[in-house]
Design a protein around this motif. Structure first.
Motif, PDB file in Angstrom:
ATOM      1  N   MET A  17      11.026 -23.238  13.583  1.00  0.00           N
ATOM      2  CA  MET A  17      11.598 -24.487  14.081  1.00  0.00           C
ATOM      3  C   MET A  17      11.744 -24.371  15.590  1.00  0.00           C
ATOM      4  SD  MET A  17      11.939 -26.395  11.452  1.00  0.00           S
ATOM      5  CE  MET A  17      12.886 -27.730  12.141  1.00  0.00           C
ATOM      6  N   VAL A  18      11.158 -25.347  16.304  1.00  0.00           N
ATOM      7  CA  VAL A  18      11.164 -25.329  17.760  1.00  0.00           C
ATOM      8  C   VAL A  18      11.762 -26.638  18.273  1.00  0.00           C
ATOM      9  CG1 VAL A  18       9.717 -25.185  19.827  1.00  0.00           C
ATOM     10  CG2 VAL A  18       9.105 -23.865  17.799  1.00  0.00           C
ATOM     11  N   SER A  19      12.660 -26.520  19.255  1.00  0.00           N
ATOM     12  CA  SER A  19      13.201 -27.727  19.882  1.00  0.00           C
ATOM     13  C   SER A  19      12.691 -27.799  21.313  1.00  0.00           C
ATOM     14  CB  SER A  19      14.733 -27.732  19.854  1.00  0.00           C
ATOM     15  OG  SER A  19      15.247 -26.774  20.742  1.00  0.00           O
ATOM     16  N   PHE A  20      12.571 -29.028  21.809  1.00  0.00           N
ATOM     17  CA  PHE A  20      12.096 -29.243  23.176  1.00  0.00           C
ATOM     18  C   PHE A  20      12.443 -30.657  23.614  1.00  0.00           C
ATOM     19  CE2 PHE A  20       8.716 -30.235  20.223  1.00  0.00           C
ATOM     20  CZ  PHE A  20       8.182 -31.421  20.677  1.00  0.00           C
ATOM     21  N   LYS A  21      12.299 -30.890  24.914  1.00  0.00           N
ATOM     22  CA  LYS A  21      12.555 -32.212  25.475  1.00  0.00           C
ATOM     23  C   LYS A  21      11.275 -32.760  26.094  1.00  0.00           C
ATOM     24  CE  LYS A  21      17.354 -31.257  26.446  1.00  0.00           C
ATOM     25  NZ  LYS A  21      18.363 -31.030  27.482  1.00  0.00           N
ATOM     26  N   LEU A  22      11.131 -34.085  25.993  1.00  0.00           N
ATOM     27  CA  LEU A  22      10.010 -34.782  26.612  1.00  0.00           C
ATOM     28  C   LEU A  22      10.530 -35.924  27.464  1.00  0.00           C
ATOM     29  CD1 LEU A  22       7.358 -35.183  23.768  1.00  0.00           C
ATOM     30  CD2 LEU A  22       7.236 -33.689  25.761  1.00  0.00           C
ATOM     31  N   ASP A  23       9.922 -36.070  28.627  1.00  0.00           N
ATOM     32  CA  ASP A  23      10.243 -37.190  29.500  1.00  0.00           C
ATOM     33  C   ASP A  23       9.381 -38.391  29.110  1.00  0.00           C
ATOM     34  OD1 ASP A  23      12.118 -35.789  31.073  1.00  0.00           O
ATOM     35  OD2 ASP A  23      10.493 -34.871  32.220  1.00  0.00           O
ATOM     36  N   PRO A  24       9.827 -39.607  29.417  1.00  0.00           N
ATOM     37  CA  PRO A  24       9.070 -40.808  29.059  1.00  0.00           C
ATOM     38  C   PRO A  24       7.638 -40.822  29.597  1.00  0.00           C
ATOM     39  CG  PRO A  24      11.268 -41.407  29.783  1.00  0.00           C
ATOM     40  CD  PRO A  24      11.108 -39.939  30.059  1.00  0.00           C
ATOM     41  N   GLY A  26       5.638 -38.437  29.547  1.00  0.00           N
ATOM     42  CA  GLY A  26       4.816 -37.491  28.798  1.00  0.00           C
ATOM     43  C   GLY A  26       4.596 -36.219  29.595  1.00  0.00           C
ATOM     44  N   GLY A  27       3.482 -35.553  29.320  1.00  0.00           N
ATOM     45  CA  GLY A  27       3.186 -34.308  30.028  1.00  0.00           C
ATOM     46  C   GLY A  27       3.620 -33.099  29.235  1.00  0.00           C
ATOM     47  N   LYS A  28       4.151 -32.121  29.932  1.00  0.00           N
ATOM     48  CA  LYS A  28       4.541 -30.856  29.304  1.00  0.00           C
ATOM     49  C   LYS A  28       5.971 -30.928  28.776  1.00  0.00           C
ATOM     50  CE  LYS A  28       0.802 -28.484  30.079  1.00  0.00           C
ATOM     51  NZ  LYS A  28      -0.014 -27.957  28.997  1.00  0.00           N
ATOM     52  N   ALA A  29       6.203 -30.269  27.644  1.00  0.00           N
ATOM     53  CA  ALA A  29       7.542 -30.172  27.080  1.00  0.00           C
ATOM     54  C   ALA A  29       8.377 -29.248  27.965  1.00  0.00           C
ATOM     55  CB  ALA A  29       7.470 -29.618  25.659  1.00  0.00           C
ATOM     56  N   ARG A  30       9.678 -29.470  27.960  1.00  0.00           N
ATOM     57  CA  ARG A  30      10.560 -28.567  28.704  1.00  0.00           C
ATOM     58  C   ARG A  30      11.713 -28.118  27.811  1.00  0.00           C
ATOM     59  NH1 ARG A  30      14.839 -31.578  30.996  1.00  0.00           N
ATOM     60  NH2 ARG A  30      14.501 -33.824  30.875  1.00  0.00           N
ATOM     61  N   ASP A  31      12.392 -27.093  28.247  1.00  0.00           N
ATOM     62  CA  ASP A  31      13.501 -26.506  27.482  1.00  0.00           C
ATOM     63  C   ASP A  31      13.064 -26.133  26.063  1.00  0.00           C
ATOM     64  OD1 ASP A  31      15.086 -26.977  29.734  1.00  0.00           O
ATOM     65  OD2 ASP A  31      15.833 -28.879  28.968  1.00  0.00           O
ATOM     66  N   VAL A  32      11.895 -25.545  25.954  1.00  0.00           N
ATOM     67  CA  VAL A  32      11.343 -25.161  24.647  1.00  0.00           C
ATOM     68  C   VAL A  32      12.060 -23.916  24.159  1.00  0.00           C
ATOM     69  CG1 VAL A  32       9.250 -24.507  23.399  1.00  0.00           C
ATOM     70  CG2 VAL A  32       9.105 -26.102  25.326  1.00  0.00           C
ATOM     71  N   GLN A  33      12.549 -23.983  22.919  1.00  0.00           N
ATOM     72  CA  GLN A  33      13.217 -22.813  22.344  1.00  0.00           C
ATOM     73  C   GLN A  33      13.127 -22.806  20.830  1.00  0.00           C
ATOM     74  OE1 GLN A  33      17.273 -22.918  23.688  1.00  0.00           O
ATOM     75  NE2 GLN A  33      17.755 -24.789  22.624  1.00  0.00           N
ATOM     76  N   THR A  55      -0.022 -30.930  25.849  1.00  0.00           N
ATOM     77  CA  THR A  55       0.287 -32.022  26.767  1.00  0.00           C
ATOM     78  C   THR A  55       0.527 -33.264  25.915  1.00  0.00           C
ATOM     79  OG1 THR A  55      -1.104 -31.061  28.478  1.00  0.00           O
ATOM     80  CG2 THR A  55      -0.547 -33.379  28.715  1.00  0.00           C
ATOM     81  N   PHE A  56       1.651 -33.900  26.128  1.00  0.00           N
ATOM     82  CA  PHE A  56       2.058 -35.032  25.307  1.00  0.00           C
ATOM     83  C   PHE A  56       1.810 -36.345  26.042  1.00  0.00           C
ATOM     84  CE2 PHE A  56       4.332 -31.346  23.851  1.00  0.00           C
ATOM     85  CZ  PHE A  56       4.301 -31.460  22.478  1.00  0.00           C
ATOM     86  N   PRO A  57       1.474 -37.403  25.302  1.00  0.00           N
ATOM     87  CA  PRO A  57       1.233 -38.708  25.942  1.00  0.00           C
ATOM     88  C   PRO A  57       2.549 -39.348  26.389  1.00  0.00           C
ATOM     89  CG  PRO A  57       1.128 -38.937  23.574  1.00  0.00           C
ATOM     90  CD  PRO A  57       1.281 -37.462  23.854  1.00  0.00           C
ATOM     91  N   ALA A  58       2.440 -40.323  27.259  1.00  0.00           N
ATOM     92  CA  ALA A  58       3.612 -41.092  27.685  1.00  0.00           C
ATOM     93  C   ALA A  58       4.179 -41.854  26.489  1.00  0.00           C
ATOM     94  CB  ALA A  58       3.212 -42.063  28.793  1.00  0.00           C
TER      95      ALA A  58
END
Length: 77
Positions: A17-24, A26-33, A55-58
């Motif tokens: 199980m992985v958690s992460f944050k995405l900005d609107p 898109g792009g790269k995930a951050r705070d991945v843990q 890489t995630f879409p907008a």
């Protein structure tokens, strides 16, 4: 030898199980843990790499215009 090759050679399988944050935008995930699942360090490393290397879409217009947090299962097979 790359981690995925080692996992394959050893026949390791599991879910992390992985958690992460995405900005609107898109792009790269951050705070991945890792937040749960397999305790195997190789599987955990591979799961984090799967998210950080993606890489995630907008966000679409139907999604909130702020950073969102996600928690997802990563199946390593």
């Amino acid at each position: 030898m790359h981690v995925s090759a080692i996992i394959k050679r050893l026949g390791l399988k599991g879910t992390v199980m992985v958690s992460f944050k995405l900005d609107p935008s898109g792009g790269k995930a951050r705070d991945v843990q890792v937040v749960g699942g397999s305790q195997n360090p190789l599987l955990r490393k591979a799961a984090v790499a799967a998210v950080t290397d993606s890489t995630f879409p907008a966000f679409t217009s139907h999604m909130p215009p702020h950073t969102l947090s996600f928690t997802v299962p990563i199946d390593i097979m």
